[in-house]
Write an enzyme that holds these catalytic residues in place. Structure first.
Site, PDB file in Angstrom:
ATOM      1  N   GLY A  72      74.616  40.310  83.913  1.00  0.00           N
ATOM      2  CA  GLY A  72      75.282  39.588  84.998  1.00  0.00           C
ATOM      3  C   GLY A  72      74.317  39.079  86.066  1.00  0.00           C
ATOM      4  CB  ILE A  73      74.799  38.714  89.729  1.00  0.00           C
ATOM      5  CG1 ILE A  73      76.046  37.820  89.631  1.00  0.00           C
ATOM      6  CG2 ILE A  73      73.956  38.321  90.938  1.00  0.00           C
ATOM      7  CD1 ILE A  73      77.035  37.989  90.786  1.00  0.00           C
ATOM      8  CG  ASP A  86      76.267  57.158  87.518  1.00  0.00           C
ATOM      9  OD1 ASP A  86      76.304  56.534  88.608  1.00  0.00           O
ATOM     10  OD2 ASP A  86      77.282  57.609  86.963  1.00  0.00           O
ATOM     11  CE1 TYR A 116      83.288  43.976  94.266  1.00  0.00           C
ATOM     12  CE2 TYR A 116      84.294  42.233  95.586  1.00  0.00           C
ATOM     13  CZ  TYR A 116      83.258  42.690  94.781  1.00  0.00           C
ATOM     14  OH  TYR A 116      82.192  41.858  94.500  1.00  0.00           O
ATOM     15  CE  LYS A 120      80.352  43.986  96.542  1.00  0.00           C
ATOM     16  NZ  LYS A 120      78.934  44.077  96.173  1.00  0.00           N
ATOM     17  CB  VAL A 129      79.164  34.900  89.734  1.00  0.00           C
ATOM     18  CG1 VAL A 129      77.956  34.587  88.856  1.00  0.00           C
ATOM     19  CG2 VAL A 129      78.843  34.630  91.206  1.00  0.00           C
TER      20      VAL A 129
HETATM   21  P1  NDP Z   1      78.608  43.226  86.206  1.00  0.00           P
HETATM   22  O1  NDP Z   1      79.780  44.105  86.005  1.00  0.00           O
HETATM   23  O2  NDP Z   1      78.357  42.131  85.234  1.00  0.00           O
HETATM   24  O3  NDP Z   1      77.270  44.117  86.292  1.00  0.00           O
HETATM   25  C1  NDP Z   1      77.249  45.284  87.043  1.00  0.00           C
HETATM   26  C2  NDP Z   1      75.881  45.911  86.923  1.00  0.00           C
HETATM   27  O4  NDP Z   1      75.860  47.118  87.683  1.00  0.00           O
HETATM   28  C3  NDP Z   1      75.502  46.282  85.498  1.00  0.00           C
HETATM   29  O5  NDP Z   1      74.133  46.047  85.306  1.00  0.00           O
HETATM   30  C4  NDP Z   1      75.793  47.774  85.445  1.00  0.00           C
HETATM   31  O6  NDP Z   1      74.973  48.398  84.458  1.00  0.00           O
HETATM   32  C5  NDP Z   1      75.411  48.198  86.854  1.00  0.00           C
HETATM   33  N1  NDP Z   1      76.068  49.429  87.273  1.00  0.00           N
HETATM   34  C6  NDP Z   1      77.416  49.651  87.371  1.00  0.00           C
HETATM   35  N2  NDP Z   1      77.653  50.914  87.749  1.00  0.00           N
HETATM   36  C7  NDP Z   1      76.432  51.492  87.919  1.00  0.00           C
HETATM   37  C8  NDP Z   1      76.023  52.804  88.281  1.00  0.00           C
HETATM   38  N3  NDP Z   1      76.919  53.758  88.587  1.00  0.00           N
HETATM   39  N4  NDP Z   1      74.702  53.085  88.319  1.00  0.00           N
HETATM   40  C9  NDP Z   1      73.783  52.115  88.017  1.00  0.00           C
HETATM   41  N5  NDP Z   1      74.120  50.860  87.676  1.00  0.00           N
HETATM   42  C10 NDP Z   1      75.430  50.560  87.617  1.00  0.00           C
HETATM   43  O7  NDP Z   1      78.749  42.679  87.682  1.00  0.00           O
HETATM   44  P2  NDP Z   1      78.254  41.307  88.381  1.00  0.00           P
HETATM   45  O8  NDP Z   1      76.949  40.897  87.829  1.00  0.00           O
HETATM   46  O9  NDP Z   1      79.383  40.376  88.396  1.00  0.00           O
HETATM   47  O10 NDP Z   1      78.089  41.824  89.873  1.00  0.00           O
HETATM   48  C11 NDP Z   1      76.836  42.138  90.462  1.00  0.00           C
HETATM   49  C12 NDP Z   1      77.028  42.253  91.977  1.00  0.00           C
HETATM   50  O11 NDP Z   1      77.513  41.014  92.479  1.00  0.00           O
HETATM   51  C13 NDP Z   1      78.060  43.297  92.396  1.00  0.00           C
HETATM   52  O12 NDP Z   1      77.648  43.932  93.580  1.00  0.00           O
HETATM   53  C14 NDP Z   1      79.305  42.465  92.660  1.00  0.00           C
HETATM   54  O13 NDP Z   1      80.171  43.096  93.560  1.00  0.00           O
HETATM   55  C15 NDP Z   1      78.682  41.220  93.246  1.00  0.00           C
HETATM   56  N6  NDP Z   1      79.536  40.045  93.200  1.00  0.00           N
HETATM   57  C16 NDP Z   1      79.998  39.561  92.000  1.00  0.00           C
HETATM   58  C17 NDP Z   1      80.795  38.439  91.974  1.00  0.00           C
HETATM   59  C18 NDP Z   1      81.322  37.852  90.702  1.00  0.00           C
HETATM   60  O14 NDP Z   1      82.175  36.923  90.781  1.00  0.00           O
HETATM   61  N7  NDP Z   1      80.872  38.279  89.522  1.00  0.00           N
HETATM   62  C19 NDP Z   1      81.176  37.747  93.217  1.00  0.00           C
HETATM   63  C20 NDP Z   1      80.632  38.338  94.411  1.00  0.00           C
HETATM   64  C21 NDP Z   1      79.837  39.446  94.384  1.00  0.00           C
HETATM   65  P3  NDP Z   1      75.470  49.726  83.662  1.00  0.00           P
HETATM   66  O15 NDP Z   1      76.906  49.522  83.296  1.00  0.00           O
HETATM   67  O16 NDP Z   1      74.546  49.813  82.489  1.00  0.00           O
HETATM   68  O17 NDP Z   1      75.267  50.857  84.617  1.00  0.00           O
END
Ligand code: NDP
Length: 255
Positions: free
Chosen positions: A22-23, A68, A162, A166, A195
């Site tokens: 993702g991002i 984690d 959420y 934020k 996104v």
């Molecule tokens: P994704 O769900 O695609 O990715 C989330 C990431 O966080 C993964 O790499 C996951 O890896 C990691 N993650 C989740 N839980 C944990 C944990 N407990 N420990 C370590 N790593 C963790 O999310 P996005 O890419 O969409 O979002 C990224 C950020 O952008 C977030 O903060 C989100 O709130 C923000 N955002 C997203 C928007 C969107 O429309 N997508 C809009 C606005 C903000 P793994 O599962 O392997 O741990």
């Protein structure tokens, strides 16, 4: 000096939480392409390995640490490990996040805690641990991934935990920016709109009207459109920017 040199990250080091998809993945690639050595932190070892491998195929130096970050000793040992790999930590991108869609009366304690534990508490602990390292080394740049959900209430889905998490991230960004400016530590945030990632199912028909059709640009972003703003805030190009929330939302919050 060419104008773009000030955006370069040659010789810098960075940690990106949630950098395996993702991002976060786009951010880690953009930081590495700008010259930084990057360590990503995520729970899923296979996804971590895939992100490292595809970066390496592209000639980029990215390593992964599995953790984690909602578990305190895992978070602390992940940062210790990343610090050992990188030697110093110039940039921290607090990107890992989660969202639960549920109206307030249906939010379980477990869901509330899961969202707040990751989006706010883990971000706070990462920032404090890395902040101490940055203080001792004489400075650094922290970029928090906030959201338009700190500024508006999303529709049609309700997501109170959420949104609250934020909003707290945006205000914590400003609070730490003020407190840590004398230490040479800048703290900024990027607030993305929708996104296309696993978190945001932007192609689902029930979301189309409010998420896409009603937005000025009438589309969602790709993760690669968010990453350059993080590079900017992490770099010396943003040397006088601290406490900023940079909104990157295709105009979503204008209406
Ligand atoms: P994704 O769900 O695609 O990715 C989330 C990431 O966080 C993964 O790499 C996951 O890896 C990691 N993650 C989740 N839980 C944990 C944990 N407990 N420990 C370590 N790593 C963790 O999310 P996005 O890419 O969409 O979002 C990224 C950020 O952008 C977030 O903060 C989100 O709130 C923000 N955002 C997203 C928007 C969107 O429309 N997508 C809009 C606005 C903000 P793994 O599962 O392997 O741990």
């Amino acid at each position: 000096m060419p104008a773009l040199d000030v955006f370069g990250l040659d010789g810098k080091t960075a940690i990106v939480t949630g950098g395996n998809r993702g991002i976060g993945r786009a951010i880690s690639v953009a930081l590495a392409r700008s010259g930084a050595r990057v360590v990503i932190v995520g729970r899923n070892a296979d996804e971590n390995a895939r992100a490292v491998e595809s970066a390496s195929d592209a000639g980029l130096e990215i390593e992964a640490v599995q953790a984690d970050i909602t578990v305190r000793d895992q978070l602390e040992s992940a940062i210790e490990r990343a610090h050992a790999i990188l030697g110093r930590i110039d940039i921290l991108v607090n990107n890992a996040g989660a969202c639960v869609h549920a109206p307030a009366f249906e939010v379980t304690d477990e869901d509330w805690n899961r969202v707040i534990d990751l989006n706010l508490n883990a971000l706070w602990h990462c920032t404090r641990v890395v902040g101490e390292i940055m203080r001792d080394q004489g400075g650094g740049s922290i970029v928090n991934i906030g959201s338009i959900s700190a500024m508006i209430v999303n529709r049609p889905q309700m997501q109170p935990a959420y949104n609250a998490s934020k909003a707290a991230v945006h205000q914590l960004t400003k609070s730490l920016a003020a407190e840590w400016a004398p230490l040479g530590i800048r703290v900024n945030a990027v607030a993305p709109g929708y996104v296309r990632t696993e978190m945001a199912p932007v192609d689902r028909p029930e979301f189309r009207q409010h998420w896409i059709d009603d937005a000025p640009q009438q589309r969602a972003a790709t993760p690669e459109e968010i990453a350059p703003s993080v590079v900017y805030l992490a770099s010396d190009a943003a040397s006088f920017a601290t406490g900023t929330v940079l909104v990157v939302d295709g105009g979503y919050t204008l209406w």
